[in-house]
Design a protein around this motif. Sequence first.
Motif, mmCIF file in Angstrom:
data_model
loop_
_atom_site.group_PDB
_atom_site.id
_atom_site.type_symbol
_atom_site.label_atom_id
_atom_site.label_comp_id
_atom_site.label_asym_id
_atom_site.label_seq_id
_atom_site.Cartn_x
_atom_site.Cartn_y
_atom_site.Cartn_z
ATOM 1 N N GLY A 1 7.343 2.425 -15.126
ATOM 2 C CA GLY A 1 7.664 3.568 -14.287
ATOM 3 C C GLY A 1 6.910 3.568 -12.975
ATOM 4 N N HIS A 2 6.535 2.379 -12.490
ATOM 5 C CA HIS A 2 5.772 2.265 -11.252
ATOM 6 C C HIS A 2 6.692 2.091 -10.054
ATOM 7 C CE1 HIS A 2 1.734 0.877 -13.239
ATOM 8 N NE2 HIS A 2 2.165 2.045 -13.675
ATOM 9 N N ARG A 3 6.146 2.358 -8.869
ATOM 10 C CA ARG A 3 6.863 2.038 -7.643
ATOM 11 C C ARG A 3 7.028 0.519 -7.549
ATOM 12 N NH1 ARG A 3 3.428 3.091 -3.394
ATOM 13 N NH2 ARG A 3 1.690 3.326 -4.853
ATOM 14 N N TYR A 4 8.073 0.075 -6.852
ATOM 15 C CA TYR A 4 8.349 -1.355 -6.774
ATOM 16 C C TYR A 4 8.741 -1.743 -5.359
ATOM 17 C CZ TYR A 4 10.725 -5.825 -7.343
ATOM 18 O OH TYR A 4 11.108 -7.129 -7.206
ATOM 19 N N GLU B 1 8.651 6.413 2.888
ATOM 20 C CA GLU B 1 9.401 7.642 3.106
ATOM 21 C C GLU B 1 10.510 7.838 2.073
ATOM 22 O OE1 GLU B 1 10.790 7.196 7.065
ATOM 23 O OE2 GLU B 1 8.829 7.620 7.990
ATOM 24 N N THR B 2 10.827 6.796 1.294
ATOM 25 C CA THR B 2 11.915 6.907 0.319
ATOM 26 C C THR B 2 11.430 7.363 -1.055
ATOM 27 O OG1 THR B 2 11.725 4.586 -0.382
ATOM 28 C CG2 THR B 2 13.132 5.058 1.508
ATOM 29 N N ALA B 3 10.121 7.301 -1.293
ATOM 30 C CA ALA B 3 9.581 7.656 -2.611
ATOM 31 C C ALA B 3 9.388 9.163 -2.715
ATOM 32 C CB ALA B 3 8.257 6.937 -2.854
ATOM 33 N N GLY B 4 9.810 9.732 -3.845
ATOM 34 C CA GLY B 4 9.627 11.149 -4.081
ATOM 35 C C GLY B 4 8.180 11.481 -4.403
ATOM 36 N N PRO B 5 7.816 12.773 -4.432
ATOM 37 C CA PRO B 5 6.428 13.182 -4.681
ATOM 38 C C PRO B 5 5.860 12.652 -5.991
ATOM 39 C CG PRO B 5 7.745 15.027 -3.886
ATOM 40 C CD PRO B 5 8.701 13.913 -4.159
ATOM 41 N N GLU B 6 6.658 12.698 -7.065
ATOM 42 C CA GLU B 6 6.150 12.232 -8.350
ATOM 43 C C GLU B 6 5.902 10.738 -8.344
ATOM 44 O OE1 GLU B 6 8.602 13.435 -11.561
ATOM 45 O OE2 GLU B 6 8.379 15.593 -11.177
ATOM 46 N N LEU B 7 6.809 9.982 -7.726
ATOM 47 C CA LEU B 7 6.663 8.531 -7.697
ATOM 48 C C LEU B 7 5.486 8.112 -6.838
ATOM 49 C CD1 LEU B 7 8.052 6.104 -8.956
ATOM 50 C CD2 LEU B 7 9.481 5.920 -6.920
ATOM 51 N N ARG B 8 5.171 8.889 -5.826
ATOM 52 C CA ARG B 8 4.047 8.549 -4.963
ATOM 53 C C ARG B 8 2.705 8.636 -5.683
ATOM 54 N NH1 ARG B 8 5.299 11.169 1.021
ATOM 55 N NH2 ARG B 8 7.301 10.088 1.368
ATOM 56 N N GLU B 9 2.680 9.303 -6.814
ATOM 57 C CA GLU B 9 1.453 9.394 -7.594
ATOM 58 C C GLU B 9 1.297 8.226 -8.564
ATOM 59 O OE1 GLU B 9 1.492 13.152 -9.511
ATOM 60 O OE2 GLU B 9 1.412 14.314 -7.633
ATOM 61 N N ARG B 10 2.281 7.341 -8.605
ATOM 62 C CA ARG B 10 2.251 6.205 -9.519
ATOM 63 C C ARG B 10 1.742 4.951 -8.801
ATOM 64 N NH1 ARG B 10 2.462 7.080 -14.608
ATOM 65 N NH2 ARG B 10 3.519 5.099 -14.962
ATOM 66 N N PRO B 11 1.101 4.040 -9.528
ATOM 67 C CA PRO B 11 0.746 2.749 -8.923
ATOM 68 C C PRO B 11 2.007 1.965 -8.580
ATOM 69 C CG PRO B 11 -0.473 3.134 -10.969
ATOM 70 C CD PRO B 11 0.608 4.172 -10.901
ATOM 71 N N ALA B 12 1.814 0.812 -7.985
ATOM 72 C CA ALA B 12 2.952 0.013 -7.519
ATOM 73 C C ALA B 12 2.895 -1.394 -8.098
ATOM 74 C CB ALA B 12 2.974 -0.064 -5.991
#
Length: 303
Positions: A78-81, A137-148
């Motif tokens: 569930g991380h940013r990619y 700018e494309t990542a939502g608030p919840e996703l921005r709290e996740r590692p990548a």
Amino acid sequence: MGYIKRFDPELLEPQGRQPGGPGPEQPAGRPDDEVYLFDDRTVLAVNIALATGRPLLVLGPPGSGKSTLAPNVARLLGHRYYAEVVTARTEPHDLLWREEPFRQLNDAQQGRLRGPGSREYFRPGPLWKALDPAMDETAGPELRERPAVVLIDEIDKAEPDVPDALLDPLNNLRFEGPHRRLVSAAPGIGAPLVVITSNEERELSAAFRRRCIPLTLRTPGREHLLRVAELHMGTDYDPALAGRLADVFENGRVSVRDRASTAEFLDTLRACRQMGLTADSDEWRRVADFAMVKDASDAPSAV
């Protein structure tokens, strides 16, 4: 006693039923970018990379699954990619940021030039976004709290100074951006998992290789190959036909170096199914020669 896994595909997502064994049925084939059959070596390598904070250097021939490892790790965690495909034109800082000189020139000609370091005149690269999610700018608030998870694909295509330029940013999780702007990891996010692939067409420096956790993808065995095919094909999976093609994959008239890839095996299986061929058809052998063994002669493949 086993080790504590930060990444465990079996717990993050059921892998479907094993051939001939119990478990949930696979109703339909999944998209190719959502299929990856993790073996114990790969899971261990990913966990070592996560525990040490070092990049995972994935080696192997084209079609062995190097490029699909990172997005599947990111999907399961569930991380940013973020991904960047390296070319011969890639510059050392392109993985960090890219300048926008034409926009700057146009603004200057129009008399609306902004100040030095304006966000309008550079584009953050994958490593910058991974360290500082506010730049995405494309990542939502919840996703921005996740590692990548960052994929740097085919690093060996670049000049030697490109991978070596990554040593300091990867070691310290910070770098000097445009106009001497200091870029560092956002607090509380966690270090990114950087996956770097190489076809070994050009030798990487010893310093770079020492910095990485190496993982060489092996030629898949027959059972692994069939399991991958089942996950990809879903209800369109023909075990008898897949078994025949797996025999050609292992015993075809090719050298070890020129052996077909997993991707070629799957393409051949799909082609046979779309053409209405079964294990009892004569034509599947010739399809395998064309698509997998790369031998278009009239002689059948050795099985």
